[in-house]
Design a protein around this motif. Structure first.
Motif, short mmCIF file in Angstrom:
data_model
loop_
_atom_site.label_atom_id
_atom_site.label_comp_id
_atom_site.label_asym_id
_atom_site.label_seq_id
_atom_site.Cartn_x
_atom_site.Cartn_y
_atom_site.Cartn_z
N ILE A 58 13.96 11.14 100.40
CA ILE A 58 14.86 10.74 99.53
C ILE A 58 15.15 11.78 98.57
O ILE A 58 14.36 12.80 98.43
CB ILE A 58 14.50 9.18 98.90
CG1 ILE A 58 13.24 9.65 98.43
CG2 ILE A 58 14.65 8.26 99.96
CD1 ILE A 58 12.99 8.44 97.64
N GLY A 59 16.25 11.98 98.37
CA GLY A 59 16.98 13.09 97.49
C GLY A 59 18.20 13.59 97.78
O GLY A 59 18.97 12.95 98.14
N GLU A 60 18.64 14.83 97.16
CA GLU A 60 19.72 15.53 97.64
C GLU A 60 19.59 16.79 98.26
O GLU A 60 18.46 17.59 98.02
CB GLU A 60 20.54 15.78 96.45
CG GLU A 60 21.05 14.26 95.75
CD GLU A 60 21.79 14.49 94.48
OE1 GLU A 60 22.64 15.48 94.36
OE2 GLU A 60 21.74 13.64 93.56
N ALA A 61 20.50 17.21 99.20
CA ALA A 61 20.38 18.60 99.70
C ALA A 61 21.76 18.96 99.77
O ALA A 61 22.82 18.23 100.06
CB ALA A 61 20.06 18.55 101.24
N ALA A 62 21.94 20.26 99.52
CA ALA A 62 23.10 20.81 99.27
C ALA A 62 23.31 22.43 99.83
O ALA A 62 22.36 23.09 99.68
CB ALA A 62 23.68 20.70 97.84
N ILE A 63 24.44 22.80 100.36
CA ILE A 63 24.86 24.23 100.68
C ILE A 63 25.89 24.62 99.68
O ILE A 63 26.88 24.12 99.87
CB ILE A 63 24.94 24.42 102.15
CG1 ILE A 63 23.71 23.86 103.08
CG2 ILE A 63 25.10 25.71 102.62
CD1 ILE A 63 24.00 23.93 104.23
N TYR A 64 25.71 25.77 99.05
CA TYR A 64 26.77 26.36 98.30
C TYR A 64 27.04 28.00 98.81
O TYR A 64 26.34 28.69 99.15
CB TYR A 64 26.69 26.43 96.95
CG TYR A 64 26.15 25.21 96.40
CD1 TYR A 64 27.38 24.31 95.74
CD2 TYR A 64 24.87 24.65 96.43
CE1 TYR A 64 27.09 23.13 95.31
CE2 TYR A 64 24.54 23.39 95.87
CZ TYR A 64 25.73 22.58 95.28
OH TYR A 64 25.59 21.28 94.82
N GLN A 65 28.11 28.36 98.81
CA GLN A 65 28.68 29.61 99.35
C GLN A 65 29.79 30.07 98.29
O GLN A 65 30.71 29.44 98.35
CB GLN A 65 29.25 29.66 100.82
CG GLN A 65 28.91 31.16 101.35
CD GLN A 65 30.25 32.01 101.15
OE1 GLN A 65 31.29 31.76 100.99
NE2 GLN A 65 29.88 33.20 101.10
N SER A 66 29.66 31.25 97.53
CA SER A 66 30.45 31.73 96.72
C SER A 66 30.87 30.50 95.69
O SER A 66 32.21 30.55 95.03
CB SER A 66 31.43 32.47 97.26
OG SER A 66 31.48 33.59 98.14
N GLY A 67 29.94 29.87 95.13
CA GLY A 67 30.34 28.78 94.20
C GLY A 67 30.87 27.56 94.66
O GLY A 67 31.15 26.62 94.15
N ASN A 68 31.11 27.63 96.04
CA ASN A 68 31.92 26.41 96.75
C ASN A 68 30.79 25.53 97.38
O ASN A 68 30.07 25.93 98.35
CB ASN A 68 32.83 26.85 98.06
CG ASN A 68 34.22 27.77 97.07
OD1 ASN A 68 34.71 27.22 96.30
ND2 ASN A 68 34.09 28.94 97.78
N GLU A 69 30.97 24.12 97.25
CA GLU A 69 30.07 23.08 98.06
C GLU A 69 30.43 22.98 99.43
O GLU A 69 31.50 22.53 99.65
CB GLU A 69 29.93 21.80 97.19
CG GLU A 69 29.09 20.90 97.96
CD GLU A 69 29.08 19.47 97.19
OE1 GLU A 69 28.63 19.38 95.90
OE2 GLU A 69 29.77 18.66 97.62
N LEU A 70 29.80 23.41 100.18
CA LEU A 70 29.93 23.36 101.64
C LEU A 70 29.39 22.10 102.48
O LEU A 70 29.87 21.49 103.51
CB LEU A 70 29.55 24.66 102.60
CG LEU A 70 30.29 25.88 102.18
CD1 LEU A 70 29.59 26.91 102.97
CD2 LEU A 70 31.53 25.61 102.37
#
Length: 552
Positions: A58-70
């Motif tokens: 449980i929680g959050e997972a994220a990918i960012y590229q050049s400041g953009n949330e992908l």
């Protein structure tokens, strides 16, 4: 990593290698924008849905590229299950705090208010070897100062507010673990002291220094030094799974301080790490010093590589663990890529999660795990798996033991870990992503972790148990809930399946092996308990520190 003190069996086997990757070129991997985001959602949503349905994360997972949330996903506890949502929360990030602390120290060095060669004795001369310990050695964990969170009495005070004087007295009382510069060994004491040095130089609180130097310049509205969790401010609690997700007691954040007290979000962690590497917080020359790795340690940061074929992508990371929070932040400068995993409840290997996220970004194949349900296995069946095993491809031996009616594994020099049976000789230790399949016909097992598989062969048929028989009526005398004024947790002693078990508040139960009619032990956590039924009390000793407890 910030040590997860409140777990009774808290050791993993070893960190194993990353999954081997197929050929791609960096140019091919740089497809950005809506199409990339849609691809990641298609690839990763089923993976995280599987983790949610199996209560692994449980929680959050994220990918960012050049400041953009992908990519972004949130998994929340919902009774006995976990569900995917689109909500956003703030999480304690544990030892990722150290990267912020190191950044401020490097800023002060740029301002000539400190140097890497400054001796600790200029600020705290009563710490052992202070005259030989430099600021650089504090930053890189080469000081030899004992880790205060690993001290035997840490659990007696970590949930209550503690002053700087109290914590300094603790550190000053420690004998050194080794001579300064002799080697590297992770110690939260280093970064607690660095935070105090920051306050001494600036004449302000650590929180105010972060505000002025990092948080306000970067516009980080949801990053701060934590206090008591405030759910109305969308701050997450942490949880431990026991049939359902149960809240874990909070630490007082004065104890974590500059070594692990920051609260943040995936998006703001991306903004921080990106700004750090783009020269918005420290100079290029300071950054080079920060990421210079010595004996595996940078200055508040570690290095990693994502490899495929004959190519590799250099990355830098820190992780953290406090209460039930486990966090991971990684940045790959050449790709301007950030991977963030913030868990407030974990029953799986966090490394497996962020490796899959990298695989998805680089369009590599990965497997969605299949999780079995725990099954009952007779003790007579478990006994045949016990013994000492060794491998030609792995440097450590593994001993498999039977404690009560549960199987445990233990690698050389490490703590034990429980093995949950899934049927047909299959077992797992989900928190480390370990899977074991026994082949008792050939006296061997295969262990899988992080994409690596090793075969271990039995070299001893049995594991000797120093155990004596204790009548059930005697065991019943010991059953009850014990407490101590000097220890914040209660200890419940119970009988399960004819064997004595103990369980501290909010922690897993552990089996007790009798060595006499009154004395019991749990070797894997170095625990010895001696009962005095006539006085309705016991003495529990862990790592040489005894503590008396009285039955309620």
């Amino acid at each position: 990593m910030w040590n997860k003190i409140i777990k009774a069996t808290n050791a993993l086997v070893v960190v194993l290698c990353l999954i081997g990757l197929a050929n791609i070129s960096l140019a091919e991997a740089r497809e950005k924008g809506p199409k990339k985001a849609q691809m990641l959602q298609t690839e990763l949503d089923p993976y995280f849905e599987t983790l949610a349905k199996s209560n692994r994360f449980i929680g959050e997972a994220a990918i960012y590229q050049s400041g953009n949330e992908l990519y972004h996903t949130t998994i929340e506890p919902d009774g006995e299950q976990s569900i995917l949502t689109d909500k956003h929360y703030k999480y304690k990030v544990g030892s990722i705090t150290k990267t912020y602390t190191a950044t401020v120290i490097l800023q002060l060095i740029e301002e000539n208010r400190l140097s890497l060669d400054t001796k600790l004795s200029e600020y705290y001369p009563n710490v052992a070897n202070a005259g030989a310990i430099t600021v650089e050695q504090l930053l890189t964990h080469h000081s030899g100062i004992h880790n205060y969170t690993a001290d035997a009495d840490f659990l007696t005070y970590h949930e209550k507010p503690q002053s700087k004087t109290f914590l300094l007295d603790k550190i000053e009382s420690f004998k050194p673990d080794f001579n300064p510069g002799e080697k590297a060994q992770y110690s939260n004491s280093n970064y607690l002291l660095l935070g105090y040095i920051i306050e001494d130089i600036e004449g302000k609180s650590y929180q105010d220094v972060l505000l002025e130097r990092i948080i306000e310049p970067l516009g980080l509205d949801d990053t701060f030094v934590g206090e008591a969790i405030d759910p109305e401010n969308e701050e997450a609690y942490s949880y431990q799974l026991a049939e359902k997700w149960n809240e874990i007691p909070e630490w007082d954040m004065s104890v974590a301080f500059s070594a692990g007290a920051i609260v943040s979000t995936p998006e703001e962690l991306d903004r921080f790490i990106s700004a750090l590497f783009k020269g918005k917080l420290i100079s290029d020359s300071s950054l080079k010093k920060m990421i210079n790795i010595e004996n595996g340690f940078g200055k508040g940061i570690f290095e990693t590589k994502y490899e495929w074929d004959d190519k590799e992508l250099q990355g830098y990371w820190h992780n953290g663990g406090i209460e039930g929070f486990i966090s991971h932040l990684a940045y790959y400068p050449d790709e301007d890529l950030t991977i963030v995993v913030l868990s407030n409840g974990l029953n799986y290997d966090i490394r497996a999660i962020y490796n899959v996220m990298l695989d998805a970004y680089f369009e590599q194949d990965f497997d969605t795990p299949e999780f079995g349900k725990a099954v009952e296995v007779p003790v007579s069946e478990l006994e045949k798996y016990t013994g000492k095993y060794e491998s030609k491809t792995h440097p450590l031996d593994i001993t498999v033991s039977l404690l009560g009616n549960k199987l445990y594994g233990q690698a050389t020099g490490q703590g034990g870990f429980p093995l949950t049976p899934l049927g047909e000789g299959r077992f797992e230790f989900a928190k480390a992503g370990i899977e074991i399949r026994f082949d008792d016909n050939n006296n061997q097992f295969e262990i899988k972790q992080g994409g690596r598989a090793d075969i271990f062969n039995k070299v001893e048929d049995t594991v000797e148990q120093e155990s004596v028989e204790v009548p059930i009526e005697t065991l019943k005398q010991y059953v009850g809930i014990y407490q101590s004024e000097s220890f914040p947790l209660d200890l419940e002693v119970m009988i399960k399946d004819g064997y004595l078990h103990a369980q501290a508040t909010g922690q897993p139960a552990f089996p007790l092996t009798a060595v006499s009619q009154y004395k019991f032990k749990f070797d894997m956590a170095s625990i010895v308990i001696e009962f005095r039924p006539e006085q309705s009390e016991l003495t529990i000793t862990q790592r040489g520190m005894p503590r008396d407890m009285y039955k309620k």
